[in-house]
Scaffold this active site. Structure first.
Site, PDB file in Angstrom:
ATOM      1  N   ASP A  93       0.858  -1.179   0.000  1.00 41.32           N
ATOM      2  CA  ASP A  93       0.000   0.000   0.000  1.00 41.32           C
ATOM      3  C   ASP A  93       0.898   1.233   0.000  1.00 41.32           C
ATOM      4  OD1 ASP A  93      -1.758  -2.129   0.645  1.00 41.32           O
ATOM      5  OD2 ASP A  93      -3.069  -0.778   1.792  1.00 41.32           O
ATOM      6  N   LYS A 156      -6.687   3.676  -3.381  1.00 38.48           N
ATOM      7  CA  LYS A 156      -7.077   3.656  -1.968  1.00 38.48           C
ATOM      8  C   LYS A 156      -7.273   5.079  -1.483  1.00 38.48           C
ATOM      9  CE  LYS A 156      -4.976   2.311   2.471  1.00 38.48           C
ATOM     10  NZ  LYS A 156      -3.854   1.556   3.084  1.00 38.48           N
ATOM     11  N   LYS A 185     -10.038   0.643  -2.426  1.00 35.86           N
ATOM     12  CA  LYS A 185      -9.973   0.385  -0.988  1.00 35.86           C
ATOM     13  C   LYS A 185     -10.342   1.651  -0.240  1.00 35.86           C
ATOM     14  CE  LYS A 185      -6.794  -0.866   2.771  1.00 35.86           C
ATOM     15  NZ  LYS A 185      -5.467  -1.425   3.124  1.00 35.86           N
TER      16      LYS A 185
END
Length: 226
Positions: A93, A156, A185
């Protein structure tokens, strides 16, 4: 459309521990709780790797990169990502340079993401944190398109550490509509089952949650969280 059940929400959760004071004992407890709750993965800081996952478990391990500011150089981010994969991370991430997105320098954003993608190629899953609460809609669109062009798997919403705030249904919906080939996300401030269901209805396929037990149990969450 029927709202996802608690078990279905659990399978979308990256059970997260990114506090600077986290210990290896805390991470071991995180893993045990993730297995018990049936979450998709755990998400930890690179220094916490490798993470021991119980034999027979399908629990995935994610690590953050360039976290939380995104102001690291691409070389540093790429090195960090490669090291995390070598130490057992299934997913990365990464945080973009949010300032570059605010300046409209989406070529630079794309190049930054591409450097991490090259350092952590498939099958490693790459999620790109754009810090949506700090961006305009136009900037969100540009950052998402840069992530898509660079070969990311997810966009995200947030680190959960930015003062501008975390995920919103509006941002999730905009992200999902902008890059339908990618997954989304939602992270930052997702603390109740109802919020999680709303994010999934808006298009999120993964959720970053630190208080997963409280969220899935319907209890009031204790303290602040990712």
């Amino acid at each position: 459309m029927t709202a996802p059940t608690a078990a279905e929400v659990a399978r979308a959760i990256d059970h997260t521990l990114l506090k600077p004071e986290a210990t290896h004992a805390d991470v071991a407890a995180l893993v045990a709780e993730a297995v018990e709750l049936g979450t998709y993965s755990v998400c930890v800081s690179p220094s916490m790797l490798p993470v021991a996952v119980p034999a027979g478990s399908d629990l995935k391990v994610a690590a953050v990169c360039g976290f939380p500011s995104g102001k690291h150089t691409s070389t540093v981010k790429a090195t960090e990502a490669a090291e995390s994969v070598a130490r057992g991370a299934d997913e990365i991430d990464m945080v973009i340079d949010v300032g570059a997105a605010r300046e409209g320098r989406f070529d630079a954003v794309q190049a930054d993401i591409a450097a991490v993608r090259a350092a952590a190629p498939a099958p490693t899953v790459l999620k790109v944190i754009i810090e949506s609460a700090a961006l305009s809609d136009e900037e969100i669109v540009g950052a998402c398109r840069a992530a898509e062009a660079a070969g990311a798997d997810f966009v995200k919403t947030s680190t959960g550490f930015h003062p501008a705030g975390g995920a919103s249904e509006h941002a999730v919906r905009l992200m999902a509509q902008t890059v339908p080939t990618l997954q989304v996300k939602a992270s930052g401030g997702v603390r109740t089952l109802e919020q999680a269901q709303a994010m999934m209805a808006a298009g999120a396929t993964r959720l970053g949650v630190s208080g997963s037990r409280a969220l899935l149990g319907g209890a009031a969450p204790g303290g602040s969280g990712y």
